[in-house]
Write an enzyme that holds these catalytic residues in place. Sequence first.
Site, PDB file in Angstrom:
ATOM      1  N   LYS A 183      -2.761 -11.793  11.365  1.00 19.67           N
ATOM      2  CA  LYS A 183      -1.349 -12.096  11.633  1.00 19.67           C
ATOM      3  C   LYS A 183      -1.040 -11.988  13.127  1.00 19.67           C
ATOM      4  CE  LYS A 183       3.318 -10.541  10.350  1.00 19.67           C
ATOM      5  NZ  LYS A 183       4.068  -9.735   9.377  1.00 19.67           N
TER       6      LYS A 183
ATOM      7  N   ASP B 144      10.438   0.320  11.190  1.00 23.30           N
ATOM      8  CA  ASP B 144       9.296  -0.251  10.464  1.00 23.30           C
ATOM      9  C   ASP B 144       7.993   0.067  11.182  1.00 23.30           C
ATOM     10  OD1 ASP B 144       7.378  -1.778   9.195  1.00 23.30           O
ATOM     11  OD2 ASP B 144       8.555  -3.624   9.151  1.00 23.30           O
TER      12      ASP B 144
HETATM   13  P1  ADP Z   1       1.901  -3.962   7.455  1.00 23.73           P
HETATM   14  O1  ADP Z   1       3.358  -4.168   7.574  1.00 23.73           O
HETATM   15  O2  ADP Z   1       1.183  -3.920   8.769  1.00 23.73           O
HETATM   16  O3  ADP Z   1       1.234  -4.892   6.498  1.00 23.73           O
HETATM   17  P2  ADP Z   1       2.044  -1.587   5.696  1.00 23.73           P
HETATM   18  O4  ADP Z   1       3.491  -1.440   5.521  1.00 23.73           O
HETATM   19  O5  ADP Z   1       1.244  -1.965   4.518  1.00 23.73           O
HETATM   20  O6  ADP Z   1       1.645  -2.467   6.950  1.00 23.73           O
HETATM   21  O7  ADP Z   1       1.503  -0.168   6.267  1.00 23.73           O
HETATM   22  C1  ADP Z   1       0.149   0.049   6.453  1.00 23.73           C
HETATM   23  C2  ADP Z   1      -0.059   1.371   7.161  1.00 23.73           C
HETATM   24  O8  ADP Z   1       0.561   2.425   6.420  1.00 23.73           O
HETATM   25  C3  ADP Z   1      -1.527   1.743   7.296  1.00 23.73           C
HETATM   26  O9  ADP Z   1      -1.796   2.172   8.611  1.00 23.73           O
HETATM   27  C4  ADP Z   1      -1.689   2.887   6.302  1.00 23.73           C
HETATM   28  O10 ADP Z   1      -2.692   3.799   6.716  1.00 23.73           O
HETATM   29  C5  ADP Z   1      -0.330   3.520   6.339  1.00 23.73           C
HETATM   30  N1  ADP Z   1      -0.047   4.315   5.131  1.00 23.73           N
HETATM   31  C6  ADP Z   1      -0.043   3.872   3.851  1.00 23.73           C
HETATM   32  N2  ADP Z   1       0.220   4.878   3.000  1.00 23.73           N
HETATM   33  C7  ADP Z   1       0.394   5.986   3.765  1.00 23.73           C
HETATM   34  C8  ADP Z   1       0.684   7.374   3.479  1.00 23.73           C
HETATM   35  N3  ADP Z   1       0.842   7.796   2.229  1.00 23.73           N
HETATM   36  N4  ADP Z   1       0.794   8.227   4.534  1.00 23.73           N
HETATM   37  C9  ADP Z   1       0.616   7.800   5.795  1.00 23.73           C
HETATM   38  N5  ADP Z   1       0.334   6.528   6.129  1.00 23.73           N
HETATM   39  C10 ADP Z   1       0.221   5.630   5.128  1.00 23.73           C
HETATM   40 MG    MG Z   2       5.204  -4.789   7.220  1.00 23.23          MG
END
Ligand code: ADP
Ligand code: MG
Length: 573
Positions: free
Chosen positions: A68, A168
């Site tokens: 992305k 975010d």
């Molecule tokens: P994006 O918008 O980039 O697709 P996401 O909203 O899916 O990302 O977030 C992904 C990030 O969130 C990763 O770095 C992941 O390690 C982190 N993450 C997911 N669950 C947890 C958690 N329970 N605690 C801390 N970090 C988390």
């Molecule tokens: Mg996102």
Amino acid sequence: MIVGIDLGTTHSLVACWKDGAPHLIPNALGSVLTPSCISLDQDGTVLVGRAARERLQSHPDRSIAVFKRHMGGNKEFRLGSRSFRPEELSALVLRALKADAEAAMGQAVTEAVISVPAYFSDGQRKATRTAAQLAGLHVERLVNEPTAAALAYGLHQRGSESRFLVFDLGGGTFDVSILELFEGVMEVRATAGDNFLGGEDFSNEIVHWFLQASGLPDKARRDGHFMQHLAARAEALKCTLSTEPQAELAVHWQGRDYTATLSEDHYRRLCEPLLARLRLPLERALRDAGLRAGDVQEVVLAGGATRAPMIRNLVTRMFGRFPSAHFNPDEVVAMGAAVMAGMKARDESLREVVMTDVCPYSLGVEANRDLPSGEKAHGQFIPIIERNTVVPVSRVHGFAPERDGQQVLELRIFQGESRLARDNIEIGKLSVPLEGGPRGDGAVEVRFTYDVNGLLEVEVTRLKTQQVYRLVIRNNDTDLTEQQIEARFQALAELKVHPRDKLENRTLIAEAERIHEFLRGASRERMAAEIGEFEAVLAHQHERSIVSARERLRDAIEYFERAGVFEGGTEPS
Ligand code: ADP
Ligand code: MG
């Protein structure tokens, strides 16, 4: 049926509006989060999601993630013998989500609302539209991610006015937006962010800590495979620390075990510098919106990384209120996109909320700046539309040629915030012919118009002759033409995609193969045999034995994964 899609850097989600509420749609593995990863199997079959993510380590030259970041650019990525543009990789993710939605709803899905980061430029938005087109989806609307997140919450606040701050923190990016809902109009007041700050950086802190704390020899750092494994373990540890006061990380490297325990408290101290970096965009967004922290009525957390308590604490301290917690942070954007989809479909349970947006960057031209001393500063960036101006907007600025006798007035158009034009991004150029007369005769008025779709039009009027020159900014060097899109659509349509109903088994094999790579000696033999057995059972297509074989392979994976056993360690009994 219109679906709402969060096409994320790390994960993507699809949701729909049904019976007066947004609903997330699970993928073939039963999860609502589909990793935004693509891999090409040996026979050219496309794997999307978890299976592809497993293969990032075992088949790095055929697998890819975080594309992305490259949307709107020209770079192509090689997977096996084929190369893909970022739009095409995104299209493959969209196609998988479309198939999941179709399977869940039992009908064709051809329309979508897709969310994009608020700071996405015109070119990046166009690339997202193209990706949808390549996936056979018509984009009903691109919605800014923070707008979607606020919309998911705003829904519950019928009639009232509210000011939202959307925080975010995703895998690799941090975005802050301030939005206002007033009399049915949702307006973005300001956006700010850091494109190189995300959950990944928090995991990296754990990797660095572990290298020190565990006494791993320096040589281990040069073992790429091992470091990838360690990074994955660090991420898992990070997620554990979101709910547990402490956790242990154990790995095995070259015949020895290395372990260390990290407390939430210590972890938070390791992250102090990252937490400090989170403050800058927050302060900038508040300043741009002309607000104080106390003026914000609702803080919405989005992005998986905000699940960490230290992030919630930071937000609570800074704003003097608890963040909203009705939706899971990694799901809220998709939920909002589904709300938007419901509005687009004119669902009567939804009142239409009008959306307005802001221009994410300052837009201006290169010119010389007159200094108070009477000197001139050259190559300056003169903004005409400043960042965070509400769109649509139209602004004018006067310019004159430098010298008498000039034959042409060159206007170079830039976007960005830097003082010098050359430090910003050049997005277009316009030449106004002059006939070499006195300076004043060449004076022009430059009008910038930025519309709701994020398209900039530049109009230059020569004051003396009232002649008008127009330029619509398009990313000619990166945009695909309609014919190119059609050709690529055909090529993508011909790619074989792994059948949805077999995806669970395929994902399990990918995971087992990743672990197999790390093992040596007897453990490796054992894992290879387990995979072989599973494949043999699959070949017989006997459903009952497949189920038990799947359990067996899963147990083996879990054993080797948890024990972190490498290179001939103990075997599962
Ligand atoms: P994006 O918008 O980039 O697709 P996401 O909203 O899916 O990302 O977030 C992904 C990030 O969130 C990763 O770095 C992941 O390690 C982190 N993450 C997911 N669950 C947890 C958690 N329970 N605690 C801390 N970090 C988390
Ligand atoms: Mg996102």
